[in-house]
Design a protein around this motif. Structure first.
Motif, mmCIF file in Angstrom:
data_model
loop_
_atom_site.group_PDB
_atom_site.id
_atom_site.type_symbol
_atom_site.label_atom_id
_atom_site.label_comp_id
_atom_site.label_asym_id
_atom_site.label_seq_id
_atom_site.Cartn_x
_atom_site.Cartn_y
_atom_site.Cartn_z
ATOM 1 N N ASP A 86 0.833 -1.213 0.000
ATOM 2 C CA ASP A 86 0.000 0.000 0.000
ATOM 3 C C ASP A 86 0.867 1.262 0.000
ATOM 4 O OD1 ASP A 86 -2.246 -1.585 0.070
ATOM 5 O OD2 ASP A 86 -2.559 -1.380 2.236
ATOM 6 N N ILE A 87 1.928 1.242 0.786
ATOM 7 C CA ILE A 87 2.839 2.392 0.847
ATOM 8 C C ILE A 87 3.483 2.624 -0.510
ATOM 9 C CG2 ILE A 87 5.052 3.187 1.787
ATOM 10 C CD1 ILE A 87 4.235 1.875 4.452
ATOM 11 N N ILE A 88 3.932 1.550 -1.148
ATOM 12 C CA ILE A 88 4.557 1.665 -2.469
ATOM 13 C C ILE A 88 3.569 2.250 -3.479
ATOM 14 C CG2 ILE A 88 5.482 0.332 -4.408
ATOM 15 C CD1 ILE A 88 6.600 -1.638 -2.259
ATOM 16 N N GLU A 89 2.334 1.796 -3.430
ATOM 17 C CA GLU A 89 1.319 2.312 -4.356
ATOM 18 C C GLU A 89 1.048 3.797 -4.105
ATOM 19 O OE1 GLU A 89 -3.274 1.389 -5.837
ATOM 20 O OE2 GLU A 89 -2.286 0.055 -4.399
ATOM 21 N N GLU A 90 0.983 4.171 -2.826
ATOM 22 C CA GLU A 90 0.756 5.582 -2.471
ATOM 23 C C GLU A 90 1.904 6.456 -2.983
ATOM 24 O OE1 GLU A 90 0.349 5.616 1.763
ATOM 25 O OE2 GLU A 90 -1.406 4.299 1.731
ATOM 26 N N ILE A 91 3.131 5.993 -2.776
ATOM 27 C CA ILE A 91 4.302 6.745 -3.237
ATOM 28 C C ILE A 91 4.267 6.884 -4.754
ATOM 29 C CG2 ILE A 91 6.819 6.742 -3.429
ATOM 30 C CD1 ILE A 91 6.892 5.169 -0.790
ATOM 31 N N SER A 92 4.006 5.775 -5.445
ATOM 32 C CA SER A 92 3.997 5.761 -6.904
ATOM 33 C C SER A 92 2.967 6.727 -7.471
ATOM 34 C CB SER A 92 3.721 4.338 -7.400
ATOM 35 O OG SER A 92 3.667 4.295 -8.802
ATOM 36 N N GLU A 93 1.775 6.745 -6.883
ATOM 37 C CA GLU A 93 0.720 7.648 -7.357
ATOM 38 C C GLU A 93 1.093 9.107 -7.145
ATOM 39 O OE1 GLU A 93 -2.069 6.991 -9.094
ATOM 40 O OE2 GLU A 93 -1.215 4.972 -9.213
ATOM 41 N N LYS A 94 1.712 9.407 -6.023
ATOM 42 C CA LYS A 94 2.119 10.788 -5.747
ATOM 43 C C LYS A 94 3.219 11.227 -6.702
ATOM 44 C CE LYS A 94 0.764 10.805 -0.874
ATOM 45 N NZ LYS A 94 1.197 10.774 0.532
ATOM 46 N N ASP A 195 18.168 13.417 0.372
ATOM 47 C CA ASP A 195 19.329 12.537 0.505
ATOM 48 C C ASP A 195 19.021 11.169 1.116
ATOM 49 O OD1 ASP A 195 20.737 14.588 -0.563
ATOM 50 O OD2 ASP A 195 21.828 15.144 1.250
ATOM 51 N N ARG A 196 17.778 10.955 1.559
ATOM 52 C CA ARG A 196 17.462 9.698 2.236
ATOM 53 C C ARG A 196 16.473 8.865 1.425
ATOM 54 N NH1 ARG A 196 17.034 11.859 8.524
ATOM 55 N NH2 ARG A 196 19.109 12.812 8.546
ATOM 56 N N PRO A 197 16.870 7.652 1.052
ATOM 57 C CA PRO A 197 16.045 6.804 0.184
ATOM 58 C C PRO A 197 14.995 5.997 0.957
ATOM 59 C CG PRO A 197 18.137 5.745 0.599
ATOM 60 C CD PRO A 197 18.198 7.060 1.314
ATOM 61 N N GLY A 198 13.929 6.657 1.371
ATOM 62 C CA GLY A 198 12.900 5.983 2.147
ATOM 63 C C GLY A 198 11.499 6.341 1.685
ATOM 64 N N PRO A 199 10.497 6.118 2.521
ATOM 65 C CA PRO A 199 9.095 6.351 2.143
ATOM 66 C C PRO A 199 8.751 7.796 1.799
ATOM 67 C CG PRO A 199 9.230 4.929 4.077
ATOM 68 C CD PRO A 199 10.609 5.460 3.836
ATOM 69 N N ARG A 200 9.621 8.752 2.169
ATOM 70 C CA ARG A 200 9.355 10.151 1.806
ATOM 71 C C ARG A 200 9.927 10.506 0.435
ATOM 72 N NH1 ARG A 200 11.452 13.891 6.554
ATOM 73 N NH2 ARG A 200 13.249 12.485 6.429
ATOM 74 N N ILE A 201 10.292 9.520 -0.344
ATOM 75 C CA ILE A 201 10.929 9.782 -1.638
ATOM 76 C C ILE A 201 10.026 10.601 -2.562
ATOM 77 C CG2 ILE A 201 10.160 7.660 -2.803
ATOM 78 C CD1 ILE A 201 13.702 9.191 -2.966
ATOM 79 N N TYR A 202 8.715 10.463 -2.409
ATOM 80 C CA TYR A 202 7.792 11.247 -3.239
ATOM 81 C C TYR A 202 7.932 12.737 -2.958
ATOM 82 C CZ TYR A 202 4.762 11.755 0.856
ATOM 83 O OH TYR A 202 4.263 12.075 2.102
ATOM 84 N N LYS A 203 8.280 13.082 -1.709
ATOM 85 C CA LYS A 203 8.501 14.488 -1.371
ATOM 86 C C LYS A 203 9.740 15.036 -2.080
ATOM 87 C CE LYS A 203 6.340 14.630 3.234
ATOM 88 N NZ LYS A 203 5.500 15.834 3.002
ATOM 89 N N SER A 204 10.706 14.169 -2.291
ATOM 90 C CA SER A 204 11.905 14.546 -3.024
ATOM 91 C C SER A 204 11.552 14.872 -4.475
ATOM 92 C CB SER A 204 12.923 13.402 -2.958
ATOM 93 O OG SER A 204 14.143 13.774 -3.522
ATOM 94 N N VAL A 205 10.729 14.023 -5.075
ATOM 95 C CA VAL A 205 10.257 14.277 -6.442
ATOM 96 C C VAL A 205 9.472 15.585 -6.492
ATOM 97 C CG1 VAL A 205 8.794 13.427 -8.322
ATOM 98 C CG2 VAL A 205 10.211 11.823 -7.018
#
Length: 213
Positions: A86-94, A195-205
């Protein structure tokens, strides 16, 4: 957790095991974890713990897809595989949303972590993929490395549209190199997100898709 961990707030209640260069072995053996999570560049540090009952897990993260794989691995280890999906799907959609709503697609970006020496991101850095998925282009994307050291001639020839530097990078040398180019300096919170490869990666994008210059 490590000395560098500061998100989420819960990390402040956890014992600090060390940092990139030092591990408190006494504390590690005292808390007796089942797994030791690290990146794939630190195998040389953790190989000796294989016989202590602690299993080292080395995570690769050269792309956002690698980050998805790491989240899924952690979900399986903690019996939360569906939550991980679910987290991966949420990140991908964002990420798709921010890419589609980028009003300045195709901007050539030079991202710098350090100015003396000049350290940037290469093909094997997930940040290069972040910039790509934001709809923009990293001018150092073809360098076959994670975080290469480059010279002034290279980056001037690359002719970026904009320079983005992280919180820890010295601004003045960069301004001297690019007196007429827009330079964006990320604050500490933004740098930590990028700089941190985690669940907030969508915020980086999101940060790279919403650059204002």
């Amino acid at each position: 957790v490590s000395k560098n961990c500061d998100f989420p707030e819960d990390v402040k209640t956890k014992p600090i095991i060390g940092d990139y260069y030092y591990i408190n072995e006494e504390l590690l053996l005292k808390i007796k974890p089942k797994y030791f999570l690290s990146n794939d560049k630190t195998e040389f540090m953790l190989i000796k713990y294989k016989n202590s009952g602690i299993k080292p897990l080395y995570h690769k993260y050269e792309t956002i897809e690698d980050i998805y794989s790491n989240i899924l691995i952690l979900g399986r280890l903690t019996n939360k595989e569906q939550r991980a999906k679910d987290i991966i799907e949420e990140i991908s959609e964002k990420i798709k949303f921010f890419n589609q709503n980028n009003r300045h697609k195709g901007v050539k970006i030079l991202y710098l972590l350090q100015s003396k020496p000049i350290i940037t991101i290469g093909k094997k850095s997930f940040i290069t993929d972040v910039i790509k998925k934001s709809g923009n282009i990293s001018v150092t994307a073809e360098i076959d490395a994670n975080y290469p050291v480059i010279n002034e001639e290279f980056i001037i020839k690359a002719n970026p549209d904009i320079i983005v530097i992280d919180y820890y990078c010295n601004y003045e040398p960069v301004r001297k190199l690019f007196p007429d180019k827009p330079i964006i300096v990320m604050n500490k919170t933004q740098t930590d997100i990028i700089d941190r490869p985690g669940p907030r990666i969508y915020k980086s994008v999101e940060l790279f898709s919403n650059l204002i210059f």
